[in-house]
Design a protein around this motif. Structure first.
Motif, PDB file in Angstrom:
ATOM      1  N   PHE A 179       0.976  -1.250   0.055  1.00 29.07           N
ATOM      2  CA  PHE A 179      -0.120   0.068  -0.076  1.00 29.07           C
ATOM      3  C   PHE A 179       0.864   1.144  -0.053  1.00 29.07           C
ATOM      4  CE2 PHE A 179      -4.560  -0.589   0.689  1.00 29.07           C
ATOM      5  CZ  PHE A 179      -4.403  -2.179   0.634  1.00 29.07           C
ATOM      6  N   GLU A 180       1.306   1.823  -1.117  1.00 29.04           N
ATOM      7  CA  GLU A 180       2.031   3.055  -1.244  1.00 29.04           C
ATOM      8  C   GLU A 180       1.438   4.196  -0.521  1.00 29.04           C
ATOM      9  OE1 GLU A 180       4.382   2.278  -5.479  1.00 29.04           O
ATOM     10  OE2 GLU A 180       2.454   3.538  -5.504  1.00 29.04           O
ATOM     11  N   ARG A 181      -0.044   4.257  -0.993  1.00 24.96           N
ATOM     12  CA  ARG A 181      -0.774   5.573  -0.350  1.00 24.96           C
ATOM     13  C   ARG A 181      -1.987   4.993   0.135  1.00 24.96           C
ATOM     14  NH1 ARG A 181       0.917  10.944  -2.952  1.00 24.96           N
ATOM     15  NH2 ARG A 181       3.079  10.674  -2.670  1.00 24.96           N
ATOM     16  N   SER A 182      -2.532   5.359   1.188  1.00 24.65           N
ATOM     17  CA  SER A 182      -3.893   5.127   1.511  1.00 24.65           C
ATOM     18  C   SER A 182      -4.572   6.147   2.476  1.00 24.65           C
ATOM     19  CB  SER A 182      -3.896   3.561   2.256  1.00 24.65           C
ATOM     20  OG  SER A 182      -3.251   3.811   3.526  1.00 24.65           O
ATOM     21  N   ALA A 183      -5.656   6.168   2.638  1.00 24.02           N
ATOM     22  CA  ALA A 183      -6.612   7.031   3.305  1.00 24.02           C
ATOM     23  C   ALA A 183      -7.760   6.146   3.840  1.00 24.02           C
ATOM     24  CB  ALA A 183      -7.067   8.326   2.524  1.00 24.02           C
ATOM     25  N   GLU A 184      -7.829   6.172   5.003  1.00 20.63           N
ATOM     26  CA  GLU A 184      -9.303   5.604   5.582  1.00 20.63           C
ATOM     27  C   GLU A 184      -9.925   6.636   6.197  1.00 20.63           C
ATOM     28  OE1 GLU A 184      -7.807   1.462   7.448  1.00 20.63           O
ATOM     29  OE2 GLU A 184      -8.983   2.828   8.796  1.00 20.63           O
ATOM     30  N   ARG A 185     -11.372   6.460   5.515  1.00 19.51           N
ATOM     31  CA  ARG A 185     -12.425   7.394   6.175  1.00 19.51           C
ATOM     32  C   ARG A 185     -13.772   6.783   6.532  1.00 19.51           C
ATOM     33  NH1 ARG A 185      -8.304   9.968   6.263  1.00 19.51           N
ATOM     34  NH2 ARG A 185      -8.031  12.052   5.513  1.00 19.51           N
ATOM     35  N   PRO A 186     -14.595   7.180   7.258  1.00 21.92           N
ATOM     36  CA  PRO A 186     -15.989   6.706   7.425  1.00 21.92           C
ATOM     37  C   PRO A 186     -16.665   6.758   5.906  1.00 21.92           C
ATOM     38  CG  PRO A 186     -15.545   8.230   9.242  1.00 21.92           C
ATOM     39  CD  PRO A 186     -14.458   8.326   8.053  1.00 21.92           C
ATOM     40  N   MET A 187     -17.483   5.594   5.735  1.00 20.80           N
ATOM     41  CA  MET A 187     -18.163   5.571   4.640  1.00 20.80           C
ATOM     42  C   MET A 187     -19.174   6.809   4.431  1.00 20.80           C
ATOM     43  SD  MET A 187     -17.009   3.148   2.971  1.00 20.80           S
ATOM     44  CE  MET A 187     -18.427   2.788   1.636  1.00 20.80           C
ATOM     45  N   GLY A 188     -19.707   7.357   5.647  1.00 19.70           N
ATOM     46  CA  GLY A 188     -20.391   8.263   5.469  1.00 19.70           C
ATOM     47  C   GLY A 188     -19.922   9.616   4.796  1.00 19.70           C
ATOM     48  N   LEU A 189     -18.357   9.700   5.337  1.00 18.67           N
ATOM     49  CA  LEU A 189     -17.691  11.063   4.833  1.00 18.67           C
ATOM     50  C   LEU A 189     -17.355  10.775   3.178  1.00 18.67           C
ATOM     51  CD1 LEU A 189     -16.692  13.416   5.946  1.00 18.67           C
ATOM     52  CD2 LEU A 189     -14.485  12.450   6.136  1.00 18.67           C
TER      53      LEU A 189
END
Ligand SMILES: [Zn+2]
Length: 234
Positions: free
Chosen positions: A131-141
């Motif tokens: 995973f070179e880059r990743s951003a985790e966010r809530p599905m709602g966002l």
């Protein structure tokens, strides 16, 4: 209303006063703190900025520029995937012995979290997926980002001036990406040093209020900045 006399804005603005070509949202995570997502027009395309994201394992700001080469079709698909919480592959780049995939992975529906990621997969099946880059966010966002992207895409135009390759400046109070079109403030004389480039929410004290309500962890440096602002607002 009847108060819109000012001819100041550089871009069209909606009724709420928000420019219509950009959107910004923040999730408050119980252990990771503030997670920002910013979507805006950038030339004849869009810029999706995740701050913080994980880049090579380190927390950093990830500005992802998506071009509009097909009259909005590709971007509309991205918008629909975010809005519906559906997996989506933006593109695949073939390297010498690996391929890089940029994708939206609504991977953990049970946790309500989705990930935007650039993943490198080796040709060798024994090799590791990175995973070179990743951003985790809530599905709602993500869903909100998708709805706003859907609104922004029809406003894009091939006649738009080329995108500025501006750097992602982070608000010192919350690490929200602050672009030239975002409002930012300098607070002088508030403490030992001027606080530069604050986003509107931090300058108004809203960030600190939200953090107190949400009870989420804050980086000590951010807290110092926010306390300085709060002291100056009194
Ligand atoms: Zn801020």
């Amino acid at each position: 209303m009847g108060r819109q006399k000012q001819h100041k804005p550089r871009r069209p603005r909606g009724e709420s006063g928000q420019p219509t070509t950009e959107w910004f949202g923040t999730a408050f995570h119980s252990t990771r703190g503030m997670q920002h997502l910013d979507v805006r027009q950038s030339g004849n395309g869009v810029l999706i900025t995740s701050s913080p994201a994980e880049i090579d394992g380190v927390a950093a700001c990830w500005p992802l520029r998506l071009r509009n080469d097909d009259d909005g079709q590709g971007l509309n698909e991205v918008a629909a995937a975010f809005a519906a919480g559906r997996g989506h592959v933006f593109g695949v780049t073939e390297g010498p012995s690996y391929r890089t995939v940029l994708a939206f992975l609504p991977d953990h529906p049970e946790e309500g979290v989705g990930t935007l990621a650039r993943v490198r997969t080796p040709e060798d099946p024994e090799g590791d997926v990175v995973f070179e880059r990743s951003a985790e966010r809530p599905m709602g966002l993500w869903a909100e980002a998708g709805e706003n992207l859907r609104r922004i895409v029809p406003l894009l135009s091939p006649d738009a001036p080329p995108a500025d390759e501006e750097d992602c400046q982070l608000c010192p109070g919350c690490y929200r990406p602050v672009y030239e079109s975002s409002t930012s403030h300098t607070l002088i004389g508030a403490g030992p040093m001027p606080v530069i480039g604050l986003c509107r929410l931090c300058a108004e004290g809203s960030t600190l209020r939200s953090l107190r309500q949400a009870d989420v962890p804050v980086d000590p440096q951010q807290r110092a900045v926010l306390e300085t602002v709060a002291a100056a607002l009194v």
